[in-house]
Design a protein around this motif. Structure first.
Motif, PDB file in Angstrom:
ATOM      1  N   UNK B 104     -11.393   3.303  18.995  1.00  0.00           N
ATOM      2  CA  UNK B 104     -11.678   3.467  17.578  1.00  0.00           C
ATOM      3  C   UNK B 104     -10.456   3.708  16.702  1.00  0.00           C
ATOM      4  N   UNK B 105      -9.291   3.791  17.312  1.00  0.00           N
ATOM      5  CA  UNK B 105      -8.084   3.966  16.485  1.00  0.00           C
ATOM      6  C   UNK B 105      -7.879   2.787  15.548  1.00  0.00           C
ATOM      7  N   UNK B 106      -7.379   3.100  14.374  1.00  0.00           N
ATOM      8  CA  UNK B 106      -7.105   2.059  13.395  1.00  0.00           C
ATOM      9  C   UNK B 106      -5.684   2.224  12.914  1.00  0.00           C
ATOM     10  N   UNK B 107      -4.945   1.135  12.867  1.00  0.00           N
ATOM     11  CA  UNK B 107      -3.626   1.217  12.249  1.00  0.00           C
ATOM     12  C   UNK B 107      -3.365   0.028  11.340  1.00  0.00           C
ATOM     13  N   UNK B 108      -2.335   0.190  10.538  1.00  0.00           N
ATOM     14  CA  UNK B 108      -2.010  -0.816   9.526  1.00  0.00           C
ATOM     15  C   UNK B 108      -0.852  -1.669  10.008  1.00  0.00           C
ATOM     16  N   UNK B 109      -1.106  -2.930  10.341  1.00  0.00           N
ATOM     17  CA  UNK B 109      -0.003  -3.781  10.797  1.00  0.00           C
ATOM     18  C   UNK B 109       0.830  -4.260   9.608  1.00  0.00           C
ATOM     19  N   UNK B 110       2.093  -4.493   9.878  1.00  0.00           N
ATOM     20  CA  UNK B 110       2.906  -5.213   8.898  1.00  0.00           C
ATOM     21  C   UNK B 110       2.625  -6.692   9.123  1.00  0.00           C
ATOM     22  N   UNK B 111       2.357  -7.384   8.044  1.00  0.00           N
ATOM     23  CA  UNK B 111       1.961  -8.783   8.186  1.00  0.00           C
ATOM     24  C   UNK B 111       2.692  -9.599   7.131  1.00  0.00           C
ATOM     25  N   UNK B 112       3.749 -10.274   7.584  1.00  0.00           N
ATOM     26  CA  UNK B 112       4.591 -11.017   6.637  1.00  0.00           C
ATOM     27  C   UNK B 112       3.828 -12.196   6.042  1.00  0.00           C
ATOM     28  N   UNK B 113       3.011 -12.836   6.872  1.00  0.00           N
ATOM     29  CA  UNK B 113       2.403 -14.110   6.467  1.00  0.00           C
ATOM     30  C   UNK B 113       1.131 -13.943   5.651  1.00  0.00           C
ATOM     31  N   UNK B 114       1.053 -12.878   4.888  1.00  0.00           N
ATOM     32  CA  UNK B 114      -0.185 -12.689   4.135  1.00  0.00           C
ATOM     33  C   UNK B 114      -0.290 -13.688   2.990  1.00  0.00           C
ATOM     34  N   UNK B 115       0.809 -13.948   2.352  1.00  0.00           N
ATOM     35  CA  UNK B 115       0.832 -14.951   1.293  1.00  0.00           C
ATOM     36  C   UNK B 115      -0.114 -14.596   0.165  1.00  0.00           C
ATOM     37  N   UNK B 116      -0.434 -15.562  -0.630  1.00  0.00           N
ATOM     38  CA  UNK B 116      -1.342 -15.273  -1.724  1.00  0.00           C
ATOM     39  C   UNK B 116      -2.667 -15.972  -1.487  1.00  0.00           C
ATOM     40  N   UNK B 117      -3.345 -15.519  -0.460  1.00  0.00           N
ATOM     41  CA  UNK B 117      -4.626 -16.116  -0.101  1.00  0.00           C
ATOM     42  C   UNK B 117      -5.637 -15.946  -1.214  1.00  0.00           C
ATOM     43  N   UNK B 118      -5.598 -14.790  -1.849  1.00  0.00           N
ATOM     44  CA  UNK B 118      -6.579 -14.525  -2.903  1.00  0.00           C
ATOM     45  C   UNK B 118      -6.492 -15.592  -3.995  1.00  0.00           C
ATOM     46  N   UNK B 119      -5.294 -15.915  -4.383  1.00  0.00           N
ATOM     47  CA  UNK B 119      -5.127 -16.946  -5.415  1.00  0.00           C
ATOM     48  C   UNK B 119      -5.659 -18.287  -4.921  1.00  0.00           C
ATOM     49  N   UNK B 120      -5.358 -18.606  -3.675  1.00  0.00           N
ATOM     50  CA  UNK B 120      -5.819 -19.875  -3.107  1.00  0.00           C
ATOM     51  C   UNK B 120      -7.343 -19.942  -3.099  1.00  0.00           C
ATOM     52  N   UNK B 121      -7.967 -18.842  -2.675  1.00  0.00           N
ATOM     53  CA  UNK B 121      -9.423 -18.823  -2.608  1.00  0.00           C
ATOM     54  C   UNK B 121     -10.028 -18.915  -4.006  1.00  0.00           C
ATOM     55  N   UNK B 122      -9.436 -18.213  -4.940  1.00  0.00           N
ATOM     56  CA  UNK B 122      -9.915 -18.284  -6.324  1.00  0.00           C
ATOM     57  C   UNK B 122      -9.880 -19.718  -6.835  1.00  0.00           C
ATOM     58  N   UNK B 123      -8.751 -20.353  -6.632  1.00  0.00           N
ATOM     59  CA  UNK B 123      -8.590 -21.724  -7.110  1.00  0.00           C
ATOM     60  C   UNK B 123      -9.594 -22.661  -6.459  1.00  0.00           C
ATOM     61  N   UNK B 124      -9.810 -22.490  -5.175  1.00  0.00           N
ATOM     62  CA  UNK B 124     -10.665 -23.423  -4.448  1.00  0.00           C
ATOM     63  C   UNK B 124     -12.147 -23.194  -4.704  1.00  0.00           C
ATOM     64  N   UNK B 125     -12.544 -21.949  -4.993  1.00  0.00           N
ATOM     65  CA  UNK B 125     -13.967 -21.635  -5.014  1.00  0.00           C
ATOM     66  C   UNK B 125     -14.527 -21.367  -6.403  1.00  0.00           C
ATOM     67  N   UNK B 126     -13.675 -21.014  -7.353  1.00  0.00           N
ATOM     68  CA  UNK B 126     -14.171 -20.636  -8.667  1.00  0.00           C
ATOM     69  C   UNK B 126     -14.711 -19.213  -8.730  1.00  0.00           C
ATOM     70  N   UNK B 127     -14.682 -18.506  -7.612  1.00  0.00           N
ATOM     71  CA  UNK B 127     -15.081 -17.105  -7.621  1.00  0.00           C
ATOM     72  C   UNK B 127     -14.055 -16.282  -8.381  1.00  0.00           C
ATOM     73  N   UNK B 128     -14.524 -15.179  -8.969  1.00  0.00           N
ATOM     74  CA  UNK B 128     -13.592 -14.168  -9.454  1.00  0.00           C
ATOM     75  C   UNK B 128     -13.445 -13.146  -8.342  1.00  0.00           C
ATOM     76  N   UNK B 129     -12.370 -13.228  -7.606  1.00  0.00           N
ATOM     77  CA  UNK B 129     -12.201 -12.389  -6.419  1.00  0.00           C
ATOM     78  C   UNK B 129     -11.811 -10.970  -6.836  1.00  0.00           C
ATOM     79  N   UNK B 130     -12.567  -9.997  -6.293  1.00  0.00           N
ATOM     80  CA  UNK B 130     -12.324  -8.586  -6.624  1.00  0.00           C
ATOM     81  C   UNK B 130     -11.538  -7.889  -5.514  1.00  0.00           C
ATOM     82  N   UNK B 131     -11.820  -8.252  -4.283  1.00  0.00           N
ATOM     83  CA  UNK B 131     -11.119  -7.603  -3.177  1.00  0.00           C
ATOM     84  C   UNK B 131     -11.282  -8.453  -1.927  1.00  0.00           C
ATOM     85  N   UNK B 132     -10.646  -8.023  -0.881  1.00  0.00           N
ATOM     86  CA  UNK B 132     -10.806  -8.730   0.392  1.00  0.00           C
ATOM     87  C   UNK B 132     -10.653  -7.740   1.522  1.00  0.00           C
TER      88      UNK B 132
END
Lengths: 149, 149
Positions: B104-132
């Motif tokens: 059950x331990x949880x930790x926060x990884x460093x993730x360089x390749x996060x990029x701007x997925x939110x923007x990509x998803x917004x553009x592709x779907x027309x959703x107003x993305x609030x969080x992920x």
DNA sequence: TCGCAATTGATAATGATTATCAATGATAGC
DNA sequence: GCTATCATTGATAATCATTATCAATTGCGA
């Protein structure tokens, strides 16, 4: 019934046979609903949809079989805070979702920039990664129109 | 108490003041626990930890205040299928997690390749993305050793 | 066709979270 | 500092999704 639905349904039935468990009519029907549904149905959705053909079916049966199908690796669960889980039997592997927080609709975005995050996380953390979830939450175009946001 | 914990605690208290709501001792203590905890505690973790200083505190109070702090934008919830939600008051914005399915331990990884997925998803779907949410599930190094996997 | 283990439907139990409500307490204004 | 007011607390009941239990039924291999 689409080609994909047929393929998915057959794949589920094959896995079931391999497992040695029984091919109950209810079980096969649940598999078919999962294979056909594009809308990421909940257990209750599936239950209500099956009541026509199986008037006496129990929600427990749907729960049990969804669990089984999941454990066979033939469906994925999208667990949501505060509401019932939704299931995807068409892409039975981890993939991103977009959830409308107004109407509950879920769809699968195409996401080019997914990359190999799993490998990166494995390398950085030493975890043996089994799966992941990548879900976006927002308001879909239809609901944006409605609420004028 | 670390520098980050102090900063986070102060930020929470400031948001609370802005909101016009009351600075109850229990409320402030819950904020402090959230600000200090690196382990992504559950409501019950926080509840048990506070019983020393507040012998009569109620779990309902912890729930209510966690909800409040979340709604102030000062903590994020990590909701997990089949077990209690966990909370992160140190990084109160969406970020990836790794969850050990054994302990059950949880930790926060460093993730360089996060990029701007939110923007990509917004553009592709027309959703107003609030969080992920981007969460990896696997077995941590310690548990791998134990179960010899 | 038979026998047995798996499955079903009904229902109770669980566990996390949310709602209710009377008693208490924080705080703004005097 | 005192007080009135309204938020908050603690206790507890309610809710909701999911899981467990169990007797009756049924698929399916021998």
């Amino acid at each position: 019934m689409s080609l994909l639905a047929k393929k998915r349904s057959a794949a589920m039935a094959a896995k079931l046979k391999d497992s040695g468990l029984k091919a109950t009519p209810q079980r096969l029907a649940i598999m078919r609903v999962l294979a056909e549904s594009k809308g990421h149905p909940s257990v209750d959705d599936i239950y209500r949809r099956l009541q026509r053909r199986f008037p006496g079916i129990s929600p427990a049966t749907v729960y049990r079989n969804i669990m089984l199908i999941k454990s066979l690796g033939e469906a994925v669960e999208i667990s949501l805070a505060g509401s019932a889980s939704r299931y995807d039997g068409r892409k039975p592997y981890p993939h991103p979702h977009i959830v409308c927080v107004e109407c509950g609709n879920i769809l699968d975005p195409e996401l080019a920039s997914l990359g190999d995050m799993t490998r990166e996380v494995t390398a950085a953390s030493g975890f043996e990664i089994k799966s992941f979830r990548l879900d976006f939450f927002g308001v879909c175009p239809a609901c944006r129109k409605k609420s004028g946001s």
